[in-house]
Scaffold this motif. Structure first.
Motif, mmCIF file in Angstrom:
data_model
loop_
_atom_site.group_PDB
_atom_site.id
_atom_site.type_symbol
_atom_site.label_atom_id
_atom_site.label_comp_id
_atom_site.label_asym_id
_atom_site.label_seq_id
_atom_site.Cartn_x
_atom_site.Cartn_y
_atom_site.Cartn_z
ATOM 1 N N PRO A 87 0.827 -1.041 0.051
ATOM 2 C CA PRO A 87 -0.134 -0.020 -0.051
ATOM 3 C C PRO A 87 0.814 1.177 0.202
ATOM 4 C CG PRO A 87 -1.060 -1.647 1.490
ATOM 5 C CD PRO A 87 0.642 -1.990 1.112
ATOM 6 N N THR A 88 2.117 1.253 0.606
ATOM 7 C CA THR A 88 2.839 2.346 0.782
ATOM 8 C C THR A 88 3.584 2.722 -0.873
ATOM 9 O OG1 THR A 88 3.621 1.883 2.758
ATOM 10 C CG2 THR A 88 4.929 3.300 1.506
ATOM 11 N N ILE A 89 3.674 1.517 -1.607
ATOM 12 C CA ILE A 89 4.347 1.824 -2.837
ATOM 13 C C ILE A 89 3.136 2.432 -3.730
ATOM 14 C CG2 ILE A 89 4.926 0.672 -5.027
ATOM 15 C CD1 ILE A 89 6.481 -1.289 -2.964
ATOM 16 N N ILE A 90 1.891 1.978 -3.634
ATOM 17 C CA ILE A 90 0.777 2.472 -4.170
ATOM 18 C C ILE A 90 0.500 3.815 -4.101
ATOM 19 C CG2 ILE A 90 -1.601 2.164 -4.591
ATOM 20 C CD1 ILE A 90 -1.343 -0.805 -4.305
ATOM 21 N N PHE A 91 0.546 4.348 -2.950
ATOM 22 C CA PHE A 91 0.274 5.578 -2.419
ATOM 23 C C PHE A 91 1.243 6.601 -2.805
ATOM 24 C CE2 PHE A 91 -3.325 4.233 0.387
ATOM 25 C CZ PHE A 91 -4.124 5.493 0.161
ATOM 26 N N ILE A 94 0.717 7.513 -6.276
ATOM 27 C CA ILE A 94 -0.424 8.589 -6.359
ATOM 28 C C ILE A 94 0.099 9.889 -6.017
ATOM 29 C CG2 ILE A 94 -2.634 9.397 -5.246
ATOM 30 C CD1 ILE A 94 -3.332 6.305 -4.962
ATOM 31 N N TYR A 95 1.179 9.978 -4.850
ATOM 32 C CA TYR A 95 1.585 11.297 -4.485
ATOM 33 C C TYR A 95 2.441 11.941 -5.606
ATOM 34 C CZ TYR A 95 0.562 11.314 0.548
ATOM 35 O OH TYR A 95 -0.267 11.467 1.870
ATOM 36 N N TRP A 96 3.337 11.086 -6.488
ATOM 37 C CA TRP A 96 4.155 11.375 -7.343
ATOM 38 C C TRP A 96 3.223 11.968 -8.454
ATOM 39 C CZ3 TRP A 96 7.330 6.386 -7.000
ATOM 40 C CH2 TRP A 96 8.417 6.479 -6.097
ATOM 41 N N ARG A 283 -1.916 13.441 4.173
ATOM 42 C CA ARG A 283 -1.154 14.236 3.617
ATOM 43 C C ARG A 283 -1.535 14.693 2.169
ATOM 44 N NH1 ARG A 283 3.803 16.162 5.787
ATOM 45 N NH2 ARG A 283 4.153 18.478 4.710
ATOM 46 N N LEU A 284 -1.955 13.608 1.413
ATOM 47 C CA LEU A 284 -2.589 13.926 -0.101
ATOM 48 C C LEU A 284 -3.747 14.661 0.030
ATOM 49 C CD1 LEU A 284 -2.027 13.229 -3.015
ATOM 50 C CD2 LEU A 284 -3.525 11.103 -2.617
ATOM 51 N N ILE A 285 -4.575 14.213 0.859
ATOM 52 C CA ILE A 285 -5.761 15.319 1.266
ATOM 53 C C ILE A 285 -5.723 16.565 1.468
ATOM 54 C CG2 ILE A 285 -8.028 15.538 2.668
ATOM 55 C CD1 ILE A 285 -8.084 12.932 0.801
ATOM 56 N N MET A 286 -4.533 16.933 2.520
ATOM 57 C CA MET A 286 -3.917 18.337 2.721
ATOM 58 C C MET A 286 -3.627 18.982 1.667
ATOM 59 S SD MET A 286 -2.039 18.206 6.299
ATOM 60 C CE MET A 286 -1.556 19.752 5.828
ATOM 61 N N ASN A 287 -2.792 18.034 0.774
ATOM 62 C CA ASN A 287 -2.225 18.859 -0.492
ATOM 63 C C ASN A 287 -3.277 19.441 -1.242
ATOM 64 O OD1 ASN A 287 0.473 18.584 0.574
ATOM 65 N ND2 ASN A 287 0.810 16.582 -0.953
ATOM 66 N N VAL A 288 -4.355 18.383 -1.481
ATOM 67 C CA VAL A 288 -5.247 18.748 -2.436
ATOM 68 C C VAL A 288 -6.168 20.136 -1.951
ATOM 69 C CG1 VAL A 288 -7.455 17.984 -3.286
ATOM 70 C CG2 VAL A 288 -5.553 16.520 -3.575
ATOM 71 N N LEU A 289 -6.383 19.908 -0.734
ATOM 72 C CA LEU A 289 -7.373 21.020 0.068
ATOM 73 C C LEU A 289 -6.543 22.403 -0.083
ATOM 74 C CD1 LEU A 289 -8.772 19.374 3.265
ATOM 75 C CD2 LEU A 289 -9.916 19.963 1.354
#
Length: 346
Positions: A87-91, A94-96, A283-289
């Motif tokens: 899951p870490t690799i998948i996320f 997504i972050y990249w 952190r991804l949610i934060m970045n989007v917001l």
């Protein structure tokens, strides 16, 4: 019926608390820069939440160390990679993709650097990279623990913890997975393991008092940093900032022991089982917001001059959205597992 709740219920309560602290510290980081380090309230939120990663590590010692000794190391590593690594690799991918979309990554070499350094000081993935080194060593520590007396093990753990924390004052770390960083954080893992086995007498008043005092000490540490910054000092003060700082260690231990002493009657246990995905996605949610600035802009406008309220609202919002993402991802993973089992049977 036993008067005390099951141990795992208390542990889940700690996980929920720790998750909230993780999100608070990342939300507060944003406002620390936005206020140009001039708002003492932001520093207090930074302080109270800086017990998050040490608490996560101590919970790793409470949960994973004994489990790692019950199977062959290869089995433990494989299971850990499937549950945590994949899951870490998948996320990470997504972050990249998200960073490329918003222009935060313009050079592919940045991705190569992330991989080589274990996402050092980037995303929440630095922690997972560091944790992979810890998980590699856990089975050997579990076996060593069985071969010595409990008293000797406790003394060795305390000595190792002191050695590891002092060592951080002299190490220059450049990658999350290095022995210098990961094995220093191992001190918290081992400390959480021995504290798990201590039978603390349950007392809600004393437990709550310890949590409050521990939180006060953490806030005091970062308020001192605030005062030093106002005098032209460095925010990253070697003796006050980070998980090796004496006041942070004392405050974190008081919070952890406080939770061990309280009796948890009710707990949001449902959140705890999604904790890993909440951690990876928040952190991804934060970045989007904050990239689109719509919701944060409205909240900041409504509560202008009240950064503490803004941090609390944004923390609650990020947690809720991360929880929703975690439920969806966990459901997909569960469906894939069921399909895999069906194919195996056939």
């Amino acid at each position: 019926m036993s008067k005390n709740p099951p141990r795992n219920k208390v542990q889940r309560h700690k996980i929920n608390y720790t998750l909230i602290m993780v999100i608070i510290t990342h939300v507060a980081d944003y406002y620390l820069l936005k206020t140009e380090m001039q708002d003492p309230i932001v520093f207090l939120f930074e302080g109270i939440s800086h017990c998050a990663n040490p608490l996560f590590l101590m919970l790793t010692g409470a949960f994973a160390l004994e489990r790692s000794g019950g199977v062959e190391p290869e089995q433990f590593w494989k299971k850990s990679f499937f549950k945590l690594g994949s899951p870490t690799i998948i996320f990470a991918v997504i972050y990249w993709v998200a960073d490329i979309y918003v222009g935060a990554i313009t050079n592919p070499l940045r991705i190569c650097k992330d991989i080589a350094t274990g996402f050092y000081q980037r995303y929440p993935h630095w922690y997972m990279s560091m944790l992979s080194s810890i998980y590699f060593v856990l089975p050997f520590i579990a076996r060593a623990k069985k071969s010595i007396s409990e008293r000797t093990y406790r003394k060795a753990v305390i000595a190792y913890f002191v050695w590891a924390m002092v060592g951080l004052y002299f190490d220059e770390v450049q990658a999350s997975w290095t022995i210098g960083l990961a094995m220093s954080y191992m001190g918290y893992v081992l400390l959480g393991n021995i504290l798990k086995d201590w039978h603390f007498k349950k007392n809600n008043k004393i437990g709550t008092l310890l949590i409050i005092l521990g939180s006060f000490i953490l806030m005091l540490d970062y308020y001192i940093i605030y005062l030093m910054v106002q005098q032209g000092g460095d925010y990253y003060n070697k003796f006050l900032w980070g998980y090796k700082a004496p006041l942070v260690i004392i405050g974190t231990l008081m919070v952890y022991i406080g939770f061990n002493k309280i009796i948890v009657r009710r707990s949001f246990a449902g959140c705890a089982k999604y904790s890993f995905y909440i951690y990876l996605s928040h952190r991804l949610i934060m970045n989007v917001l904050y990239y689109y600035r719509i919701v944060p802009g409205v909240v900041e406008q409504w509560f202008e001059g009240h950064s503490g309220i803004v941090i609390c609202i944004m923390t609650a919002l990020v947690f809720l959205l991360s929880y929703m993402v975690a439920v969806v991802v966990s459901s997909i993973q569960g469906w894939l597992l069921r399909q895999n089992k069906l194919m195996t049977i056939q």
